[in-house]
Motif scaffolding. Structure first.
Motif, PDB file in Angstrom:
ATOM      1  N   HIS A 181      64.993 -52.747  41.651  1.00  0.00           N
ATOM      2  CA  HIS A 181      65.288 -51.619  41.425  1.00  0.00           C
ATOM      3  C   HIS A 181      65.666 -50.771  42.776  1.00  0.00           C
ATOM      4  CE1 HIS A 181      61.323 -51.686  41.823  1.00  0.00           C
ATOM      5  NE2 HIS A 181      60.982 -50.143  41.951  1.00  0.00           N
ATOM      6  N   MET A 182      65.530 -51.730  43.880  1.00  0.00           N
ATOM      7  CA  MET A 182      65.567 -51.541  45.313  1.00  0.00           C
ATOM      8  C   MET A 182      66.822 -51.933  45.989  1.00  0.00           C
ATOM      9  SD  MET A 182      61.653 -51.012  46.547  1.00  0.00           S
ATOM     10  CE  MET A 182      60.205 -50.426  45.348  1.00  0.00           C
ATOM     11  N   GLU A 219      52.646 -59.018  42.419  1.00  0.00           N
ATOM     12  CA  GLU A 219      51.911 -59.599  43.484  1.00  0.00           C
ATOM     13  C   GLU A 219      52.749 -59.458  44.848  1.00  0.00           C
ATOM     14  OE1 GLU A 219      50.136 -63.468  40.730  1.00  0.00           O
ATOM     15  OE2 GLU A 219      51.934 -63.808  42.186  1.00  0.00           O
ATOM     16  N   ALA A 220      54.131 -59.393  44.897  1.00  0.00           N
ATOM     17  CA  ALA A 220      54.987 -59.192  45.962  1.00  0.00           C
ATOM     18  C   ALA A 220      54.444 -57.875  46.598  1.00  0.00           C
ATOM     19  CB  ALA A 220      56.338 -59.404  45.770  1.00  0.00           C
ATOM     20  N   SER A 221      54.359 -56.945  45.796  1.00  0.00           N
ATOM     21  CA  SER A 221      54.088 -55.500  46.158  1.00  0.00           C
ATOM     22  C   SER A 221      52.683 -55.540  46.878  1.00  0.00           C
ATOM     23  CB  SER A 221      54.031 -54.589  45.166  1.00  0.00           C
ATOM     24  OG  SER A 221      53.458 -53.174  45.490  1.00  0.00           O
ATOM     25  N   TYR A 263      59.978 -51.651  52.278  1.00  0.00           N
ATOM     26  CA  TYR A 263      58.577 -51.295  51.527  1.00  0.00           C
ATOM     27  C   TYR A 263      57.222 -51.740  52.204  1.00  0.00           C
ATOM     28  CZ  TYR A 263      55.759 -51.668  47.071  1.00  0.00           C
ATOM     29  OH  TYR A 263      55.107 -51.167  46.126  1.00  0.00           O
ATOM     30  N   ARG A 319      61.937 -59.661  54.441  1.00  0.00           N
ATOM     31  CA  ARG A 319      61.064 -58.800  53.773  1.00  0.00           C
ATOM     32  C   ARG A 319      59.780 -59.081  54.139  1.00  0.00           C
ATOM     33  NH1 ARG A 319      60.283 -57.708  47.377  1.00  0.00           N
ATOM     34  NH2 ARG A 319      59.259 -59.875  47.729  1.00  0.00           N
ATOM     35  N   ASP A 339      58.145 -59.344  35.796  1.00  0.00           N
ATOM     36  CA  ASP A 339      57.840 -60.654  36.448  1.00  0.00           C
ATOM     37  C   ASP A 339      56.534 -60.256  37.135  1.00  0.00           C
ATOM     38  OD1 ASP A 339      57.439 -63.016  38.045  1.00  0.00           O
ATOM     39  OD2 ASP A 339      59.334 -62.732  38.987  1.00  0.00           O
ATOM     40  N   PHE A 388      57.889 -65.701  48.186  1.00  0.00           N
ATOM     41  CA  PHE A 388      57.715 -66.446  46.944  1.00  0.00           C
ATOM     42  C   PHE A 388      58.829 -67.109  46.663  1.00  0.00           C
ATOM     43  CE2 PHE A 388      54.484 -63.935  44.703  1.00  0.00           C
ATOM     44  CZ  PHE A 388      54.205 -63.023  45.721  1.00  0.00           C
ATOM     45  N   ARG A 416      55.028 -61.749  39.292  1.00  0.00           N
ATOM     46  CA  ARG A 416      55.414 -62.102  40.919  1.00  0.00           C
ATOM     47  C   ARG A 416      55.514 -60.699  41.542  1.00  0.00           C
ATOM     48  NH1 ARG A 416      53.377 -65.895  39.821  1.00  0.00           N
ATOM     49  NH2 ARG A 416      54.108 -68.165  39.280  1.00  0.00           N
ATOM     50  N   LEU A 417      56.378 -59.719  40.783  1.00  0.00           N
ATOM     51  CA  LEU A 417      56.867 -58.498  41.668  1.00  0.00           C
ATOM     52  C   LEU A 417      55.787 -57.829  41.906  1.00  0.00           C
ATOM     53  CD1 LEU A 417      59.815 -57.439  39.292  1.00  0.00           C
ATOM     54  CD2 LEU A 417      59.922 -58.659  41.566  1.00  0.00           C
ATOM     55  N   VAL A 433      56.465 -49.927  41.532  1.00  0.00           N
ATOM     56  CA  VAL A 433      57.260 -50.903  40.972  1.00  0.00           C
ATOM     57  C   VAL A 433      57.185 -50.944  39.601  1.00  0.00           C
ATOM     58  CG1 VAL A 433      57.057 -53.517  40.863  1.00  0.00           C
ATOM     59  CG2 VAL A 433      56.840 -52.476  43.143  1.00  0.00           C
ATOM     60  N   SER A 463      60.443 -67.832  43.951  1.00  0.00           N
ATOM     61  CA  SER A 463      61.273 -66.955  43.030  1.00  0.00           C
ATOM     62  C   SER A 463      61.837 -66.020  44.046  1.00  0.00           C
ATOM     63  CB  SER A 463      60.714 -66.739  41.866  1.00  0.00           C
ATOM     64  OG  SER A 463      59.578 -65.786  41.947  1.00  0.00           O
ATOM     65  N   ALA A 492      61.033 -63.055  44.442  1.00  0.00           N
ATOM     66  CA  ALA A 492      60.365 -61.700  43.726  1.00  0.00           C
ATOM     67  C   ALA A 492      60.695 -60.680  44.365  1.00  0.00           C
ATOM     68  CB  ALA A 492      58.874 -61.733  43.910  1.00  0.00           C
ATOM     69  N   LEU A 493      62.245 -60.317  44.752  1.00  0.00           N
ATOM     70  CA  LEU A 493      62.658 -59.142  45.256  1.00  0.00           C
ATOM     71  C   LEU A 493      62.610 -57.955  44.441  1.00  0.00           C
ATOM     72  CD1 LEU A 493      65.978 -60.457  46.832  1.00  0.00           C
ATOM     73  CD2 LEU A 493      63.877 -59.987  47.961  1.00  0.00           C
ATOM     74  N   PHE A 494      62.420 -56.777  44.734  1.00  0.00           N
ATOM     75  CA  PHE A 494      62.250 -55.620  43.706  1.00  0.00           C
ATOM     76  C   PHE A 494      63.788 -55.238  43.406  1.00  0.00           C
ATOM     77  CE2 PHE A 494      58.634 -54.795  46.749  1.00  0.00           C
ATOM     78  CZ  PHE A 494      57.978 -55.571  45.943  1.00  0.00           C
ATOM     79  N   PHE A 550      45.834 -63.959  45.382  1.00  0.00           N
ATOM     80  CA  PHE A 550      46.237 -63.819  43.741  1.00  0.00           C
ATOM     81  C   PHE A 550      45.474 -64.855  43.171  1.00  0.00           C
ATOM     82  CE2 PHE A 550      50.415 -63.052  46.175  1.00  0.00           C
ATOM     83  CZ  PHE A 550      50.252 -61.862  46.214  1.00  0.00           C
TER      84      PHE A 550
END
Ligand SMILES: Nc1ncnc2c1ncn2[C@@H]1O[C@H](COP(=O)(O)OP(=O)(O)O)[C@@H](O)[C@H]1O
Ligand SMILES: [Mg+2]
Lengths: 284, 344
Positions: free
Chosen positions: B89-90, A185-187, B98, B146, A180, B81, A182-183, A201, B83, B85-87, B52
């Protein structure tokens, strides 16, 4: 996850034909062949069914251990190079506009449409004394004498890398593509530089696919005997050549089977490692 | 004090105009809402602020600093976001930490702040779970935590509650409001739900097709809509198109309607809220119609009146149950000062 007997039955029905095929045509013959490693070879080939462990002690002779070790090193180097080249390539392709993406993917898969042997022979022509590479290098005055590009371990590495690189690119590509955006972008939004975002990520989330790619490259590289034969000129032999020679030249099935076991064990260990790592990164 | 000023921002995608000359000033500490139908450019505006997306024209300043010159990761703005947009894998705690780790804060401080914000959103017990193990409402809280843990100058929230069911949603609205009061961060919330915007925001910018129609406090938007779109979009309204001539508003096909026209002669529209409409005995010169539908719910009766020459039915709302029955001929009127005139 317990789903009751009905669904186990249903699964068996779906898996049945495939399982039967696999058992009859792959597992049984392989077990029969592997079982010969406990027996002695006949004088003129064939197997004498008298129990022995001699095949195993022979395996530990430096001669054979060296070949196994060389094969591990060559396949390892090929895999690492494939990862280093394949990851950025796959990443770049996944970020291309969709029209160029198709073209790039086609270019990656194109070599598959030509026979593997022919592609390896093509390399001998390219790399030979009067070949294109040497001609070009002497032509632009970089070298006076044609270089010895063929028939060494480096050539084998190049050939294997060329042969299997797309097996690394494709799974990584599909993982990056699925990620995604967005991930990322979130980062960035949380203050991570592009480099940080990649290592925190993108990379962890595509690592399972990169590992699949690594197994897909390592396994056929490790057992390969065509490339060492054609591009290594028989001077840089690998475990695949050893097995082939035992079965076809020395007609020593028991010892051939013993070496084959080593190959199978290495493969199984790798597959297990890959499964464990991706399970750990993917889920809870 | 103005915190963020958006100055004439435009953005096109091919031949779709996502934003057209958008200018908005947002005050420090304000709870601001961007309200508009789906596809009107709300997300695009947030993405431009977060970096963005780049505008074709226009600029944005935060505390007087040109935002567009800053890389996305250098902007003191956080975006929640749509959606989440949580990671994946964490863990929850890692997700929240983060942004703080990127600031190279001491470990002890990060730990303390993560713990504090987890408590604030009521997720202390979930710190070691992965996002996939949480419900939608919990994920939404993590995303919020977050974003606020960074204590940004400005927090952008893209339809933060749209994925939640009605009950959780109402709870979260209250919680958002409470959080905003507590942390004192300026919030810009995007929503297509007018009730949500009305109940949460100090001020609302109503957008349509990439344009800002009106920026005002919720009550003002409701009572003094300045454009036809706003009058129609915010709450129920009866709208008549027509023109002002000689200080009187005349509706097309109906004639003069009660209003206090002060502006010069011009095409205009008249808006009157259902609760301001009065149904009376018909007298000559009054708009007349036939009652076609009466419904009673929630202590209020809604009466639909069909008026000849008018495309849509006039709606009236009265307290308690209406004694009127379908088929009755009624006069439709209202106090002149209750009508809102909108210039075209
Ligand atoms: N990256 C994009 N490419 C093409 N069109 C886009 C893109 N982003 C948004 N749009 C278009 O711009 C308009 C506004 O979109 P958006 O800002 O997402 O609206 P909203 O958030 O208000 O629903 C829509 O018509 C949408 O289709
Ligand atoms: Mg949107």
């Amino acid at each position: 996850m317990s789903r009751g007997r009905g669904s186990i039955l249903a699964r068996l029905i779906f898996l049945g034909p495939g399982l039967i095929m696999l058992t009859l045509l792959a597992v049984v013959p392989m077990l029969l062949m592997l079982s010969t490693m406990f027996f002695q070879r006949g004088r003129f080939g064939g197997v004498i069914y008298e129990f022995t462990t001699a095949n195993f002690s022979r395996l530990f002779q430096p001669l054979y251990l060296n070949v196994i070790q060389d094969s591990l090193v060559v396949a390892g180097v090929v895999t690492v190079l494939a990862l280093l080249i394949g990851y950025p390539t796959a990443y770049a392709i996944a970020l291309l506009p969709s029209k160029w993406k198709t073209i790039a993917l086609l270019a990656v898969m194109l070599p598959f449409w030509t026979n593997f042997l022919i592609r390896m022979y093509a390399w001998t022509i390219l790399l030979s004394g009067p070949g294109l590479v040497n001609e070009t290098l002497t032509g632009i005055g970089l070298i006076d004498q044609p270089l010895e590009l063929l028939y060494n371990r480096g050539t084998v590495v190049v050939g294997l890398l060329y042969g299997y690189l797309s097996l690394m690119i494709l799974p990584i590509y599909s993982a990056v593509e699925r990620l995604d955006p967005r991930l990322r972008e979130a980062s960035a939004n949380l203050g991570a530089s592009p480099v940080r975002t990649f290592f925190s990520v993108t990379l962890p989330l595509t690592l399972p696919s990169a590992l699949i790619g690594a197994v897909l490259v390592f396994v056929p590289s490790f057992g390969n005997f065509v490339v060492p034969e054609i591009l290594g000129g028989g001077k840089a032999i690998m475990i695949g050549n050893l097995i082939r020679d035992q079965f076809l030249k020395a007609r020593d099935w028991p010892f051939g089977a013993t070496i084959a076991l080593v190959m199978i064990l290495v493969t199984v260990v790798l597959l297990l490692a890959q499964a464990v790592v991706s399970r750990r990164t993917r889920s809870a | 004090m103005t915190l963020l000023s958006i100055e004439g921002v435009s953005r096109k995608f091919g031949n779709v105009t996502a934003l057209s000359d958008v200018s908005i000033d947002i005050q420090q500490g304000e709870f601001f809402a961007l309200l508009g139908p789906s596809g009107c450019g709300k997300t695009t505006l947030l993405r431009i602020l977060a970096g963005f997306e780049t505008p074709d024209q226009g600029g944005a300043r935060l505390d007087g600093v040109d935002l567009l010159k800053l890389a996305p990761h250098k902007r003191p703005i956080n975006l929640m976001f749509q959606s989440y947009a949580l990671f994946p894998h964490m863990t929850v705690a890692k997700n929240i930490a983060y942004g703080l780790e990127r600031e190279n804060l001491p470990r002890a401080e990060i730990k303390a702040r993560v713990g504090e914000v987890l408590e604030k959103v009521g997720l202390d017990a979930m710190a070691n779970r992965r996002p996939a193990q949480l419900s939608g409402g919990q994920q939404q809280r993590v995303a919020l935590a977050r974003a606020i843990v960074k204590r940004p100058r400005l927090l952008l929230l893209d339809e933060p509650l749209s994925a939640l069911d009605k009950k959780v949603r109402a709870e979260m609205q209250l919680e958002l409001k409470r959080l905003q009061n507590e942390v004192g961060i300026t919030f810009v919330v995007v929503t297509h739900d007018q009730e949500e915007a009305m109940s949460l925001a100090d001020r609302i910018a109503v957008m349509d097709q990439g344009k800002v129609e009106q920026v005002d406090a919720p009550v003002t938007l409701y009572e003094r809509p300045r454009t036809y779109f706003v009058a129609d979009f915010i709450g129920a309204n009866n709208l008549f198109t027509g023109a002002i001539r000689g200080g009187v508003f005349s509706a097309d096909g109906l004639g003069p309607l009660p209003s206090k026209a002060t502006t010069a002669d011009a095409p205009a529209a008249l808006a009157i809220r259902p609760e301001r409409v009065r149904l009376t005995e018909p007298t000559p010169g009054m708009v007349q119609g036939v009652v076609v539908d009466v419904s009673f719910y929630g202590g209020v009766s809604h009466i639909a009146v069909e008026v000849r020459g008018l495309g849509r039915k006039v709606l009236a709302a009265t307290q308690g149950s209406a004694r009127i029955t379908p088929g009755t001929v009624v006069g439709v009127t209202w106090r002149p000062e209750d009508a809102v005139l909108i210039a075209n």
